[in-house]
Design a protein around this motif. Structure first.
Motif, PDB file in Angstrom:
ATOM      1  N   PHE A  50       1.067  -1.252   0.053  1.00 27.77           N
ATOM      2  CA  PHE A  50       0.105   0.156   0.066  1.00 27.77           C
ATOM      3  C   PHE A  50       0.869   1.284  -0.164  1.00 27.77           C
ATOM      4  O   PHE A  50       0.792   2.070  -0.836  1.00 27.77           O
ATOM      5  CB  PHE A  50      -1.029  -0.091   1.062  1.00 27.77           C
ATOM      6  N   ASN A  51       1.772   1.166   0.808  1.00 26.68           N
ATOM      7  CA  ASN A  51       2.706   2.424   1.132  1.00 26.68           C
ATOM      8  C   ASN A  51       3.428   2.672  -0.275  1.00 26.68           C
ATOM      9  O   ASN A  51       3.789   3.591  -0.698  1.00 26.68           O
ATOM     10  CB  ASN A  51       3.585   2.452   2.124  1.00 26.68           C
ATOM     11  N   ALA A  52       3.982   1.513  -0.902  1.00 26.02           N
ATOM     12  CA  ALA A  52       4.637   1.618  -2.180  1.00 26.02           C
ATOM     13  C   ALA A  52       3.733   2.426  -3.362  1.00 26.02           C
ATOM     14  O   ALA A  52       4.218   3.209  -4.123  1.00 26.02           O
ATOM     15  CB  ALA A  52       5.136   0.232  -2.731  1.00 26.02           C
ATOM     16  N   PHE A  53       2.389   2.027  -3.419  1.00 26.82           N
ATOM     17  CA  PHE A  53       1.443   2.443  -4.166  1.00 26.82           C
ATOM     18  C   PHE A  53       1.481   3.840  -4.117  1.00 26.82           C
ATOM     19  O   PHE A  53       1.564   4.865  -4.863  1.00 26.82           O
ATOM     20  CB  PHE A  53       0.142   1.682  -4.024  1.00 26.82           C
ATOM     21  N   ALA A  68       3.345   5.960  -2.701  1.00 28.99           N
ATOM     22  CA  ALA A  68       4.659   6.810  -2.905  1.00 28.99           C
ATOM     23  C   ALA A  68       4.595   7.011  -4.494  1.00 28.99           C
ATOM     24  O   ALA A  68       5.180   7.783  -4.828  1.00 28.99           O
ATOM     25  CB  ALA A  68       5.813   5.887  -2.380  1.00 28.99           C
ATOM     26  N   ALA A  69       4.158   5.929  -5.161  1.00 27.86           N
ATOM     27  CA  ALA A  69       4.195   5.789  -6.611  1.00 27.86           C
ATOM     28  C   ALA A  69       3.371   7.035  -7.185  1.00 27.86           C
ATOM     29  O   ALA A  69       3.564   7.722  -8.124  1.00 27.86           O
ATOM     30  CB  ALA A  69       3.990   4.572  -7.389  1.00 27.86           C
ATOM     31  N   VAL A  70       2.028   7.251  -6.534  1.00 27.11           N
ATOM     32  CA  VAL A  70       1.098   8.026  -7.194  1.00 27.11           C
ATOM     33  C   VAL A  70       1.496   9.306  -6.679  1.00 27.11           C
ATOM     34  O   VAL A  70       1.412  10.418  -7.465  1.00 27.11           O
ATOM     35  CB  VAL A  70      -0.462   7.538  -6.257  1.00 27.11           C
ATOM     36  N   GLU A  71       1.949   9.619  -5.523  1.00 25.12           N
ATOM     37  CA  GLU A  71       2.144  11.122  -4.910  1.00 25.12           C
ATOM     38  C   GLU A  71       3.580  11.579  -5.335  1.00 25.12           C
ATOM     39  O   GLU A  71       3.545  12.647  -5.567  1.00 25.12           O
ATOM     40  CB  GLU A  71       1.905  11.176  -3.377  1.00 25.12           C
ATOM     41  N   ARG A  72       4.685  10.630  -5.460  1.00 28.10           N
ATOM     42  CA  ARG A  72       5.752  11.366  -5.545  1.00 28.10           C
ATOM     43  C   ARG A  72       6.745  10.592  -6.786  1.00 28.10           C
ATOM     44  O   ARG A  72       7.563  10.996  -7.208  1.00 28.10           O
ATOM     45  CB  ARG A  72       6.794  11.194  -4.591  1.00 28.10           C
ATOM     46  N   GLY A  73       5.793   9.665  -7.629  1.00 26.00           N
ATOM     47  CA  GLY A  73       6.411   9.110  -8.777  1.00 26.00           C
ATOM     48  C   GLY A  73       7.455   8.199  -8.349  1.00 26.00           C
ATOM     49  O   GLY A  73       8.191   7.698  -9.377  1.00 26.00           O
ATOM     50  N   VAL A  74       7.113   7.547  -7.284  1.00 25.24           N
ATOM     51  CA  VAL A  74       8.507   6.846  -7.008  1.00 25.24           C
ATOM     52  C   VAL A  74       8.178   5.150  -7.560  1.00 25.24           C
ATOM     53  O   VAL A  74       7.149   4.771  -7.193  1.00 25.24           O
ATOM     54  CB  VAL A  74       8.800   6.520  -5.389  1.00 25.24           C
ATOM     55  N   LEU A  75       9.107   4.739  -8.241  1.00 30.35           N
ATOM     56  CA  LEU A  75       8.661   3.343  -8.962  1.00 30.35           C
ATOM     57  C   LEU A  75       8.676   2.339  -7.976  1.00 30.35           C
ATOM     58  O   LEU A  75       9.515   2.311  -6.999  1.00 30.35           O
ATOM     59  CB  LEU A  75       9.668   3.079 -10.213  1.00 30.35           C
ATOM     60  N   PHE A  76       7.933   1.229  -8.212  1.00 26.14           N
ATOM     61  CA  PHE A  76       7.749  -0.083  -7.452  1.00 26.14           C
ATOM     62  C   PHE A  76       8.399  -1.100  -8.240  1.00 26.14           C
ATOM     63  O   PHE A  76       8.273  -0.986  -9.150  1.00 26.14           O
ATOM     64  CB  PHE A  76       6.597  -0.267  -6.547  1.00 26.14           C
ATOM     65  N   ASP A  77       8.650  -2.159  -7.341  1.00 24.10           N
ATOM     66  CA  ASP A  77       9.364  -3.378  -8.119  1.00 24.10           C
ATOM     67  C   ASP A  77       8.401  -4.549  -8.469  1.00 24.10           C
ATOM     68  O   ASP A  77       7.208  -4.197  -8.163  1.00 24.10           O
ATOM     69  CB  ASP A  77      10.328  -3.998  -7.084  1.00 24.10           C
ATOM     70  N   ARG A  78       8.915  -5.396  -9.131  1.00 27.76           N
ATOM     71  CA  ARG A  78       7.836  -6.527  -9.558  1.00 27.76           C
ATOM     72  C   ARG A  78       7.138  -7.173  -8.561  1.00 27.76           C
ATOM     73  O   ARG A  78       6.100  -7.554  -8.655  1.00 27.76           O
ATOM     74  CB  ARG A  78       8.866  -7.508 -10.067  1.00 27.76           C
ATOM     75  N   ASN A  79       8.022  -7.120  -7.282  1.00 30.33           N
ATOM     76  CA  ASN A  79       7.303  -8.020  -6.044  1.00 30.33           C
ATOM     77  C   ASN A  79       5.805  -7.255  -5.693  1.00 30.33           C
ATOM     78  O   ASN A  79       4.892  -7.999  -5.325  1.00 30.33           O
ATOM     79  CB  ASN A  79       8.219  -8.218  -5.254  1.00 30.33           C
ATOM     80  N   VAL A  80       5.896  -5.938  -5.537  1.00 24.99           N
ATOM     81  CA  VAL A  80       5.007  -5.152  -4.963  1.00 24.99           C
ATOM     82  C   VAL A  80       3.905  -5.140  -6.043  1.00 24.99           C
ATOM     83  O   VAL A  80       2.831  -5.391  -5.769  1.00 24.99           O
ATOM     84  CB  VAL A  80       5.667  -3.670  -5.050  1.00 24.99           C
ATOM     85  N   ALA A  81       4.306  -5.118  -7.406  1.00 23.53           N
ATOM     86  CA  ALA A  81       3.114  -4.898  -8.317  1.00 23.53           C
ATOM     87  C   ALA A  81       2.441  -6.401  -8.192  1.00 23.53           C
ATOM     88  O   ALA A  81       1.180  -6.544  -8.570  1.00 23.53           O
ATOM     89  CB  ALA A  81       3.902  -4.904  -9.842  1.00 23.53           C
TER      90      ALA A  81
END
Ligand code: ADP
Ligand code: MG
Length: 736
Positions: A57-60, A62-75
């Motif tokens: 959830f946090n990775a998501f 961070a991606a929406v708000e700050r454009g931080v990419l997440f890895d395959r595992n999170v996806a």
């Protein structure tokens, strides 16, 4: 009369009989409390929190708000959580949901089925499938961007718009781009334009408030539409094929009594609206308003405004929903801009504003002078953007359907002007007069600021709401009213956001230059605003936008007035439009050219289909009906001849002979024109470029269609109602 003829007429009468049996559809209320079911079919942040691990959830976020990419595992984790939720909502399939350059959205459904490592069938939805797909999309319009050997395109997840379930399908909003990276959809450039105006506006806001770090584009659309009973619709091949009536004599009564607007809504329609509302609410679309519109059987839906990308997704979904639910109620929705010649057409007002992450609406006057200067800065820059890029804005809203509406004394003219209201407009003139070229004294500055402080009071008096302006300021937002009812809102928001971004960047460069030359910040802002107010004065217009005088006045002011769609579309490629669209990195050269090609192509194809349909109906339905009626008259004359003396006969038969002559003249004219029209289409189709082709369809084929229509409408008036094959305007517009 041949069998076909009888059947057509029977179809019309059966349809009318069908109508008398219609009852409002019983619909189920999901629950008494809206909050119980609002967004129940949306994978909202709350649901993500519930279905995802904390890390995912946090990775998501961070991606929406700050454009931080997440890895395959999170996806993978997000995909698994999303599938679990979607399964519980009844989804068995998933699709990437995207907005190609056609009308409407595209989807390709896949099941959650997969083989595991041992080759056994399992249910799976991987992160890879969530994030990116390669639909074989070679048949979507691309304007020549993709060569056939590079026919692949791919879709990629738009994290900023939540996934949702429709029926048994999980829909994931995505962008759609070619393998070489060019945008092939509306969403990609929309996201870029939203981001361009965000950056440009934040930089300007920083003059006033360092805390502002993000500026959002808001969009509140008002969707107009017509409802026609499905039986009548089916009996009109033109509606079925083109979405509008290509013929039909005006009904004796239409909208002249103004008795439909805001009148009571018929029960059958209310039931339809309620069901649409329920379904929209389940999809998180904050629908708020529903009412009658000006024309008979014309209505409107409007939601509460949202962030523009989401609002646009919602509008796309809504148009789809409206069509699907209409069928359950035996209605057909007409989203065409001009389904009927004699009554108002349909638009889609785009209410547009910019707000900061500090909670300020940049188009709303504030309580203090500083806030009001911020407001003025944005107001004046938007106005300037419209002035400088009027041709781009018009290009963004022009289409085969909208040409029938714009400038037709019912909708905004094809001249782009801005309505501010008398008071605000004079206030701008005063401001421009107050600011001199030399350095301002402290007294002058105070006077100016006091003047600006009065804006909220001025605005309170600003009650006049000009309905004829294509771009009206309505107190805390602008209303872009020229947008067509079937359009994807993105096209106009892309143009508007990019033009405003460009203007704000220019504004900032000038203010910075003056500051660097030793001017104080406030004074520099005043100076540049003054320049913009004076320079863009021509675009401000408070009068009747429908009047002939305005056309003359606008020409004197140097405003452009382009009513031809191909010509308007061509303005996308003007230097000033390119400066905006390519300069602000919304499109590259290839994408822009591709897009314009697609617009020309869409225009030509639509007119081509209309012209063919008109030809078919004229030849297969109208001419045979006219001849059948003529034969009946001839029979009648023969009978009369036997009954009466020659002298009596001559006297008694004159009117029928005239009528036979009249019908013959129309039939002959129609046949001749049809031949000519086919030839004209053939010529158009041999053109070398899409632009030339569109111009011929516009300037040559369309006028011939109009001519043919005049003859058909004249026949409708004289031929026996019993055998007239098509439902008439009075039936289409007044049947409930
Ligand atoms: P109208 O009188 O023009 O029909 P409505 O009250 O129906 O006005 O509002 C039309 C649309 O404008 C709605 O979608 C509404 O949410 C939207 N709207 C209101 N305020 C704003 C704003 N500040 N920015 C963008 N849209 C707005
Ligand atoms: Mg409105």
């Amino acid at each position: 009369m041949n069998i076909k003829q009888i059947c057509m007429a029977i179809m019309r009468f059966n349809a009318l009989r069908e109508l008398s049996r219609r009852r409002p559809r019983e619909i189920e209320t999901p629950s008494d409390r809206l909050s119980d079911y609002f967004a129940i079919n949306v994978f909202t942040k709350d649901k993500m929190r519930e279905y995802l691990s904390k890390d995912a959830f946090n990775a998501f976020i961070a991606a929406v708000e700050r454009g931080v990419l997440f890895d395959r595992n999170v996806a993978d984790q997000i995909a698994t959580g999303m599938r679990k939720w979607a399964r519980e909502r009844g989804a068995t399939h998933y699709t990437h949901w995207f907005q190609p350059l056609t009308d409407g959205t595209a989807e390709k459904h896949d099941g959650f089925i997969d083989f595991d490592e041992n080759g056994d069938v399992i249910e799976r939805f991987s992160g890879k499938l969530l994030i990116q797909q390669e639909p074989d999309a070679s048949s979507f319009p691309n304007g020549g961007i993709r060569n056939t050997f590079e026919a692949r395109g791919y879709t990629a997840w738009d994290l900023s718009s939540p996934a949702f379930v429709v029926g048994s399908t999980l829909c994931i909003p995505t962008i759609f781009i070619s393998y070489t990276g060019e945008a092939l959809d509306y969403k990609t450039p929309l996201l870029k334009a939203i981001s361009a105006v965000d950056k440009a506006a934040v930089a300007v806001c920083q003059y006033f408030d360092k805390n502002v770090t993000k500026v959002n584009t808001n969009l509140g659309w008002e969707q107009e539409y017509f409802l026609v009973d499905s039986a009548l619709y089916d009996a009109r091949p033109d509606l079925c094929m083109t979405g509008r009536t290509l013929m039909g004599h005006a009904s004796a009564k239409d909208q002249q009594l103004d008795d439909h607007y805001f009148g009571s809504i018929p029960e059958r329609v209310t039931a339809y609206m309620r069901e649409v509302e329920f379904e929209a609410h389940k999809l998180g679309i904050p629908l708020k308003t529903r009412h009658n519109e000006v024309a008979p059987n014309q209505f409107e839906f409007a939601p509460i405004y949202e962030e523009a990308n989401l609002a646009n997704d919602h509008n796309q979904l809504m148009m789809d929903l409206m069509k699907r639910i209409a069928r359950k109620h035996h209605f057909r929705v007409l989203l065409h801009e001009k389904p009927f010649a004699s009554v108002n057409g349909s638009g889609k007002h785009n209410n547009w504003s910019l707000t900061t992450d500090t909670g300020i609406n940049l188009l709303s006057p504030a309580k203090n002078p500083k806030g009001n200067l911020l407001f003025l800065t944005f107001l004046v820059n938007v106005m300037s953007a419209v002035y400088k890029h009027q041709d781009l804005l018009r290009a963004s809203i022009m289409s085969a359907g909208n040409t029938y509406r714009l400038g037709a004394n019912e909708a905004p003219p094809a001249i782009l002007s801005v309505f501010l209201g008398q008071n605000l407009s004079s206030m701008l003139d005063n401001l421009a007069n107050q600011v001199g070229d030399s350095k301002m004294t402290p007294e002058e500055k105070t006077a100016l600021k006091l003047g600006i402080a009065r804006i909220p009071d001025i605005m309170l008096d600003n009650t006049d709401r000009n309905r004829t302006s294509p771009f009206a300021f309505t107190g805390n937002r602008f209303e872009f009213r020229a947008v067509g009812s079937s359009a994807n809102c993105a096209a106009s928001i892309i143009a508007l956001d990019s033009a405003v971004a460009h203007q704000l960047n220019e504004f900032r460069a000038e203010v910075d230059r003056l500051c660097a030359a030793g001017k104080g910040k406030d004074e520099a802002i005043f100076q540049v605003l003054k320049k913009l107010i004076v320079e863009s004065k021509a675009v401000r217009f408070e009068g009747d936008g429908y009047s002939e005088e305005w056309k003359k006045e606008a020409a004197k002011r140097g405003l452009t007035n382009i009513t031809s769609a191909p010509e308007a579309i061509g303005k996308y490629l003007d230097d000033s439009s390119k400066e905006v669209l390519i300069g602000e990195h919304i499109f590259n050269e290839i994408e822009l050219h591709g897009r314009v090609e697609v617009e020309y192509e869409k225009f030509s194809k639509k007119v081509q289909i209309e012209s063919r349909t008109l030809g078919d109906i004229a030849l297969n339905h109208i001419v045979p009906t006219a001849v059948a009626y003529q034969n009946r008259l001839i029979e009648n004359l023969c009978g009369l001849k036997q009954l009466f003396s020659e002298a009596e006969y001559d006297e008694l038969s004159e009117d029928r002979k005239d009528l036979i002559r009249e019908i013959s003249l129309h039939v002959t004219a129609i046949k001749k024109l049809l031949k000519r029209m086919t030839e004209e289409r053939r010529n158009a189709n041999t053109c070398d470029t899409e632009e030339e082709k569109a111009i011929i369809y516009d300037k040559v084929v369309r006028p011939t269609m109009e001519e043919i229509r005049t003859h058909i409408d004249a026949l409708e008036l004289v031929i026996d109602d019993d055998i007239w094959p098509l439902p008439k305007y009075r039936e289409l517009l007044f049947a409930k």
